[in-house]
Design a protein around this motif. Sequence first.
Motif, mmCIF file in Angstrom:
data_model
loop_
_atom_site.group_PDB
_atom_site.id
_atom_site.type_symbol
_atom_site.label_atom_id
_atom_site.label_comp_id
_atom_site.label_asym_id
_atom_site.label_seq_id
_atom_site.Cartn_x
_atom_site.Cartn_y
_atom_site.Cartn_z
ATOM 1 N N PRO A 1 0.794 -1.230 0.000
ATOM 2 C CA PRO A 1 0.000 0.000 0.000
ATOM 3 C C PRO A 1 0.826 1.279 0.000
ATOM 4 C CG PRO A 1 -0.021 -1.002 2.175
ATOM 5 C CD PRO A 1 0.607 -2.001 1.240
ATOM 6 N N ASP A 2 2.084 1.211 0.428
ATOM 7 C CA ASP A 2 2.925 2.404 0.465
ATOM 8 C C ASP A 2 3.699 2.609 -0.834
ATOM 9 O OD1 ASP A 2 2.155 3.165 3.038
ATOM 10 O OD2 ASP A 2 3.581 1.778 3.947
ATOM 11 N N GLU A 3 3.364 1.820 -1.857
ATOM 12 C CA GLU A 3 3.970 1.979 -3.178
ATOM 13 C C GLU A 3 2.954 2.606 -4.131
ATOM 14 O OE1 GLU A 3 7.159 1.294 -3.928
ATOM 15 O OE2 GLU A 3 7.467 0.697 -1.831
ATOM 16 N N LEU A 4 3.393 3.597 -4.897
ATOM 17 C CA LEU A 4 2.545 4.179 -5.934
ATOM 18 C C LEU A 4 2.595 3.286 -7.163
ATOM 19 C CD1 LEU A 4 0.845 6.708 -6.844
ATOM 20 C CD2 LEU A 4 2.967 7.552 -7.879
ATOM 21 N N ASP A 5 1.422 2.872 -7.633
ATOM 22 C CA ASP A 5 1.341 1.994 -8.800
ATOM 23 C C ASP A 5 0.150 2.441 -9.637
ATOM 24 O OD1 ASP A 5 1.228 0.030 -10.690
ATOM 25 O OD2 ASP A 5 0.909 -1.628 -9.297
ATOM 26 N N ILE A 6 0.419 3.198 -10.707
ATOM 27 C CA ILE A 6 -0.673 3.801 -11.463
ATOM 28 C C ILE A 6 -1.480 2.792 -12.266
ATOM 29 C CG2 ILE A 6 0.499 6.038 -11.620
ATOM 30 C CD1 ILE A 6 1.098 5.309 -14.583
ATOM 31 N N VAL A 7 -0.994 1.557 -12.370
ATOM 32 C CA VAL A 7 -1.779 0.524 -13.058
ATOM 33 C C VAL A 7 -2.348 -0.472 -12.049
ATOM 34 C CG1 VAL A 7 -0.539 0.754 -15.230
ATOM 35 C CG2 VAL A 7 0.288 -0.874 -13.521
ATOM 36 N N ARG A 8 -2.325 -0.108 -10.794
ATOM 37 C CA ARG A 8 -2.884 -0.960 -9.746
ATOM 38 C C ARG A 8 -4.375 -1.219 -10.030
ATOM 39 N NH1 ARG A 8 -1.509 -1.622 -4.289
ATOM 40 N NH2 ARG A 8 0.024 0.070 -4.436
ATOM 41 N N THR A 9 -4.801 -2.455 -9.820
ATOM 42 C CA THR A 9 -6.228 -2.767 -9.896
ATOM 43 C C THR A 9 -6.847 -2.485 -8.537
ATOM 44 O OG1 THR A 9 -5.841 -4.492 -11.550
ATOM 45 C CG2 THR A 9 -7.948 -4.534 -10.386
ATOM 46 N N LEU A 10 -7.593 -1.389 -8.473
ATOM 47 C CA LEU A 10 -8.156 -0.959 -7.197
ATOM 48 C C LEU A 10 -9.548 -1.546 -7.014
ATOM 49 C CD1 LEU A 10 -7.234 2.834 -6.856
ATOM 50 C CD2 LEU A 10 -6.574 0.989 -5.325
ATOM 51 N N GLY A 11 -9.729 -2.317 -5.932
ATOM 52 C CA GLY A 11 -11.065 -2.772 -5.606
ATOM 53 C C GLY A 11 -11.917 -1.592 -5.169
ATOM 54 N N ARG A 12 -11.332 -0.768 -4.315
ATOM 55 C CA ARG A 12 -12.013 0.448 -3.874
ATOM 56 C C ARG A 12 -11.029 1.295 -3.098
ATOM 57 N NH1 ARG A 12 -15.791 -1.794 1.129
ATOM 58 N NH2 ARG A 12 -14.128 -2.846 2.267
ATOM 59 N N HIS A 13 -11.310 2.576 -3.042
ATOM 60 C CA HIS A 13 -10.675 3.457 -2.075
ATOM 61 C C HIS A 13 -11.781 4.330 -1.518
ATOM 62 C CE1 HIS A 13 -10.985 7.033 -4.620
ATOM 63 N NE2 HIS A 13 -10.469 6.342 -5.630
ATOM 64 N N ILE A 14 -11.494 5.058 -0.466
ATOM 65 C CA ILE A 14 -12.556 5.872 0.143
ATOM 66 C C ILE A 14 -12.157 7.342 0.196
ATOM 67 C CG2 ILE A 14 -13.614 3.989 1.440
ATOM 68 C CD1 ILE A 14 -12.130 5.012 3.940
ATOM 69 N N ALA A 15 -11.383 7.787 -0.795
ATOM 70 C CA ALA A 15 -10.993 9.188 -0.842
ATOM 71 C C ALA A 15 -12.205 10.110 -0.960
ATOM 72 C CB ALA A 15 -10.037 9.431 -2.009
ATOM 73 N N PHE A 16 -13.294 9.626 -1.572
ATOM 74 C CA PHE A 16 -14.523 10.408 -1.691
ATOM 75 C C PHE A 16 -15.564 10.012 -0.652
ATOM 76 C CE2 PHE A 16 -13.047 10.686 -6.231
ATOM 77 C CZ PHE A 16 -12.814 12.057 -6.226
ATOM 78 N N GLY A 17 -15.164 9.187 0.324
ATOM 79 C CA GLY A 17 -16.115 8.702 1.307
ATOM 80 C C GLY A 17 -16.841 7.465 0.819
ATOM 81 N N GLN A 18 -17.895 7.112 1.555
ATOM 82 C CA GLN A 18 -18.738 5.963 1.221
ATOM 83 C C GLN A 18 -20.131 6.238 1.781
ATOM 84 O OE1 GLN A 18 -18.049 2.292 0.031
ATOM 85 N NE2 GLN A 18 -16.798 3.655 -1.215
ATOM 86 N N GLY A 19 -21.076 5.398 1.394
ATOM 87 C CA GLY A 19 -22.414 5.521 1.959
ATOM 88 C C GLY A 19 -23.188 6.691 1.374
ATOM 89 N N ILE A 20 -24.218 7.124 2.088
ATOM 90 C CA ILE A 20 -25.108 8.155 1.550
ATOM 91 C C ILE A 20 -24.402 9.491 1.383
ATOM 92 C CG2 ILE A 20 -27.151 7.042 2.524
ATOM 93 C CD1 ILE A 20 -27.213 9.314 4.632
ATOM 94 N N HIS A 21 -23.322 9.719 2.143
ATOM 95 C CA HIS A 21 -22.620 10.998 2.069
ATOM 96 C C HIS A 21 -21.423 10.968 1.122
ATOM 97 C CE1 HIS A 21 -24.850 11.631 5.899
ATOM 98 N NE2 HIS A 21 -24.935 12.857 5.414
ATOM 99 N N ILE A 22 -21.349 9.958 0.273
ATOM 100 C CA ILE A 22 -20.249 9.934 -0.692
ATOM 101 C C ILE A 22 -20.303 11.210 -1.522
ATOM 102 C CG2 ILE A 22 -21.535 8.707 -2.506
ATOM 103 C CD1 ILE A 22 -18.897 7.135 -3.036
#
Length: 419
Positions: free
Chosen positions: A346-367
């Motif tokens: 997780p501490d490596e930058l990989d621009i072709v990483r297959t991301l299952g999800r991230h929560i930079a925009f949040g989650q749930g009703i307040h996404i």
Amino acid sequence: MENRLPRTGSDEMAFGLLSGALAANPFPMLAQMRSQGALVPLPLPIGAGHQTWMITRMEDAVRVLKDQAHFTVNPTSIGMEDIFMANSVDALSDPSDFLFRDAMISVDEPDHRRLRRLVSQAFTPRYIESLRPTIQHMADELLDAVQDQGQMDLVQDFAYPLPINVISEMLGVPHADQPQLRVWSEALARRMPGLGRRDEQSLAHIRAFAAYARQLVVEKRQHPANDLTSQLVQMKEAGDHLSEDELLSMITLLIFAGHETTSNLIGIGTLTLLDHPDQLAKLQADLSLVPAAVEELLRFNGPVTMGAARFATEDLELAGQPINKGDVLLIALSSANRDETQFTQPDELDIVRTLGRHIAFGQGIHICLGAPLARLEGEIAFTTLLKRMPALHLNVPREIITWRLSSNVRGLTALPVAF
């Protein structure tokens, strides 16, 4: 439930994170906090019997973000008016000046659903995509202005003006007002609701922002135009509409959120790519990777450190820890996005990483409602920058790059580059 974990070295870590002192690189401290557990107690009591916790891992962060039955964004709904709101409202001359009080980010269902439905009418995916030519034109104009100079401050000349130009165009905000909007937005970014009073200068900026939004509404009501503010002013659905306070809160939220985080995404993202020349070269060689790179930059080094606080609606257990009704939960998005149990290296930058999800925009009703716009702006900004300036590089020593101090939003004060 009276069980409480003993205070640990997390006290010092928490103050470093929440003061913004670690804005340049909070990740080692976040990793240290994750090693203490998914839930770390913080020395930030907001009243007798209430404990503040930081959530450090993805699974528990997503649970709290999605479970509105047990975690609320509105402390008044569980009888915490005197504790929480005293820190947020009473220092202002008029409680209606608390800009986000009636915004979507501050209410739960059913109010949230009603507000989001109304605003979504004027914020559709088709509308966002229709902005692509306009955003592209703005990006090109900004780079045209510096192309012959061979250098620029990427923050001042590109990362900040692009999103503020876009949201101003959308909302019908005059171009001449944009410098002042930045001052007010920075005052908002520095605040941590419910966890301490604002300074008088910040209060003055917030009052001024509220007054500006009020005047903008008056102007659009008297002289409607083809912009989002005019649509919000006139909007009705089955007899429903935005109240005056909701309208003011919505507009100030859109102005603030519509540029603050995206500007920082472009600035931080560019610096991150310059810090990882192998990834930058990979991206320059194939610009079709930009959308995936934007997602990885959001995960790896996103601008929002923590989401809006949640409050436990009842006694419960979270990550094996007893939580009392009224306890405050701070969700460390930046920590969850580097959770070792969720991501490989997780501490490596990989621009072709297959991301299952991230929560930079949040989650749930307040996404984040504006996530599609932020993604579009990021895609256009990075593609245009790398296409037009393939030799982009830092124009100052890396160690003198400085960061804006904030408790939950990170950004660069400047990023001098040459090309």
